[in-house]
Structure formats: C-alpha cells, structure tokens
Design an enzyme around this catalytic site. Structure first.
Site: not given
Ligand SMILES: *Cc1c(COP(=O)(O)O)cnc(C)c1O
Length: 408
Positions: A143, A227, A256
C-alpha cells in the site's frame, strides 16, 4: 437529547454530506487526552490505533499544543518563494535521524501519498545513461496511497480496478527474493517497498529480502526507495525500520507519525539520489509550511527527549508477550515490530473482534478479515497496555464463544 437521537442525527448528517468514497464511521469523537478519546455521548475509549500510527504523542500533548498555538501566532504559511526557520530545522533533523547525513536532501509535501508521488517522480528522473530506465518495481499487496501515482504503486488490484488505466511502467512482484531477481534488470529505475506491509495486515518481509533488494538495486543502478510512512518515526523501535536491518536505502518516504496528527509528509534522499531533482521540477503550495514543520520539530524533539524510540521496543515486547499469554485459539501469529503489531487470526473474524473491543471501550483496527492492527501512541504506559490486553482477551473470547455456538 437522548443518545439515540444524537447518534441518528450525526449518522444521517454524515450520510447526507460526506463523499460516498468513505465507509461510514461507527462513532463520532469529540476530544482526547493521552491514549484516551471520548465520543460525543461522553463514552471513553482506549486508543490503540492512534489515527493509524499517526498520533505519536497521543492526544492533546502539551508539546504539540504549544507548537501549534505559538507558531500559529507567528507565521502559518508563506509559499515556497520563501524559506522559514522551522522548515530548515526539520530538513536538518530528518537528515540526522535518518542517517542520510550531509549528502541527504528533503522534499516536503502534506501527506503520505504526496511523499510517494515525489518518490515516483524521483524514480522517473533516474533514467540511466541511455534513457532506458522506465520501470518501477513494487510488491504485491503493498500500500502506497490513493492518489493516481501512489495508487499505481499500490499492489492491490481491487483498489485500482475502478480507476484504470494506471500510470504505466509499474510491475508488482511477489514478495520473494527469487521473484525480485527474475524481474529486475537494467530498465528498472527503482524498487519501492514497505519494510513492514502495514495495510496488508502488518506483514513482515521474508528474512534477507531487504538485503537482497539492496544488492539487486545496486547491481542494476536502480533506486531502493523505502516507504516508511507507517513504520517510521520510532514506531518499530528505531527512528526508521530500515535502521534495524543494516541496509541503507537511496530514499525514504515519511508521513503519518511525523507531526503527531498535523498533516505533513516528506521524501528524504540519501547519497546520489539527492542530485536527481533540479529547480522547478516539483513542488506543492502547502509543502514545508512553517506550521507543519514547526509541529513536526516539536514532536520529534519530544520523542527524543522522552526516549520513546527505545520505549517502543520494550512496550512492543509487553504487547507481544501479553497477546501470546492470552493463549487464545484465535491467535495464529503475532507480527510486526515495536509498537506496530499485527495479529494473524486463525478465523476470518477480525471485524467482529474489533467491534467487540470497541463495545468494551478499546479502539483497534482490522485491516483485513484475518488481521488485527495494533498501533498505540508511542507514549502508551504499561498500565494502558495491561488494560488493552485484558479487553482484547475478553473480545476474542466473546468472538470465539460465538463461533463455537454457531458451529455447534
Ligand atoms: C498511510 C500510508 C500511505 C498513504 O499516506 P496518506 O497520508 O494516507 O496519503 C502510504 N504508504 C503507507 C505505507 C501508508 O501506511
């Protein structure tokens, strides 16, 4: 107003006015303090989700409140035509805590998806001498966000389906060293992956996978982009999860937990990746604004001052050991690292367990039908962990009991 009328009222208003892209929530929250939040009817909940690994310092932390109010009275926004002190301080701080050091550079956006959009553009800039590098490799079930670039990187066909065609050039591979070896060649500009797949249910990478990804990307002149949006900011017991692996990436994306709930995201580059962007190639009106960067500085300074990165290791162990000690027949495995905990269930009852927990005043999350995700604020106390364990135990027992009744 009775509880029922009030509940019906906000539910109806939500249904009438919020975009249908959102799943309607079950409760409406009004305020919070530490690891607790209260709904509009005054019910108290123990928050073991922290806005999905976002509220690093919990709710209404004095350091966060002070940073927001003080900076709001000074300077909130100026555009990228001007530098501001908090922006420079945060860039330097991120270079230090990530280990990117002097050769590092930082780009600021406003969310995780935006950080990954910047990372995607970084990958496009790694063309190679002959311009052949156009491919990006990501993992199945990964994700990376909901905007079109981030969605193209996301390895969940169900999320992409309604929005085809996707941006070209992304290949999703199985999470195995062999699959990565088969897919990578000199046309690959970047490999992007999460050190722990959060949305997939807090799923760890296989042993040696990150090391293999580092070796293969190096061999083929591809960027290794991690990420760290969910795993970063102390959550896994290091500032960033990669720091526990001996691997150094070419870039990480962060969002986050970085500002404890204030929206801000960042791309941090290491070494030669820092030279790829040139002036005018990317930007965002709000990105790196003095308010967001000031709040992030305050949150990171407080995490450091209170030793919350080290704390995530011991508190995470208390949670893990505690879940194992519940000896519930529903628990198949406990995954993740530090205060990012995944519970693999033996039955597809994650939604039922999280609903039972909510009824008992505990917020946890079910990212899919057989996984629970637990990500409390980094400030969580041992006593709160023990309360969490007791409610989780009751909730799983209730669901397991109901299961047995149905099958009997
Ligand atoms: C939450 C998340 C995203 C997206 O972040 P947003 O602030 O919702 O756009 C991307 N990568 C990972 C691993 C995430 O947990």
């Amino acid at each position: 107003m009775s509880t029922e009328t009030q509940t019906a009222t906000w539910n109806d208003r939500f249904g009438a006015s919020l975009m249908r892209s959102l799943t309607p929530p079950k409760i409406m929250l009004e305020r919070g303090e530490g690891c607790r939040v209260w709904d509009v009817d005054g019910n108290e909940y123990l928050d073991f989700l922290a806005g999905i690994a976002v509220n690093s310092l919990g709710h209404a932390h004095p350091a966060l409140v002070e940073a927001i109010t003080d900076q709001a009275a000074k300077l909130v926004h100026v555009s990228n035509y001007f530098a501001t002190p908090p922006q420079l301080e945060l860039a330097e701080r991120l270079k230090r805590i990530s280990g990117a050091g002097d050769a590092g550079r930082v780009y600021f956006g406003n969310s995780g998806a935006e950080a990954n959009e910047a990372a995607f553009k970084l990958a496009r800039l790694n063309r190679g001498a002959d311009g052949r590098k156009t491919k990006v490799i990501a993992l199945q079930q990964a994700f990376h966000g909901r905007t079109m670039g981030a969605l193209a990187l996301t390895g969940k066909p169900a999320l992409q389906e309604d929005f085809l065609p996707m941006i070209a050039g992304v290949e999703h591979v199985e999470t195995s060293i062999e699959a990565l070896e088969r897919s990578i060649d000199d046309t690959v500009a970047a490999v992007i992956l999460e050190p722990i797949k959060g949305e997939a249910g807090v799923v760890d990478l296989p042993e040696g996978f990150l090391q293999a990804a580092r070796r293969l990307t190096e061999e083929h002149g591809a960027l290794l982009i991690l990420d760290e949006i969910q795993t970063g900011i102390g959550r896994t017991g290091a500032w960033f999860a990669f720091q526990n692996t001996g691997v150094t990436p070419d870039a990480i994306t962060v969002a986050k937990g970085i500002a404890g709930g204030f929206p801000i995201g960042a791309l941090v580059t290491f070494g030669w990746a820092s030279d790829l962007f040139s002036a005018g190639q990317h930007g965002s009106t709000f990105g790196g604004n003095p308010l967001g960067t000031r709040v992030a500085n305050a949150v990171l300074a407080e995490i450091e001052r209170a030793g919350l990165v080290e704390g995530a290791v011991t508190k995470g162990a208390r949670i893990r050991d505690g879940i194992t000690a519940l000896a519930s027949p529903l628990v198949e495995e406990v995954r993740g690292s530090g205060l990012l905990v995944g519970v693999g269930l033996a039955e597809p009852v994650a939604a039922a367990v999280s609903a039972e927990a909510l009824r008992r005043g505990l917020i946890i999350n079910a990212p899919n039908e057989s996984s629970l995700r637990i990500a409390p604020p980094l400030i969580v106390s041992d006593a709160e962990i023990d309360t969490f364990l007791s409610i989780l135990g009751q909730s799983m027992a209730a669901v397991a009991g109901a299961e047995q009744e149905t099958s009997a």
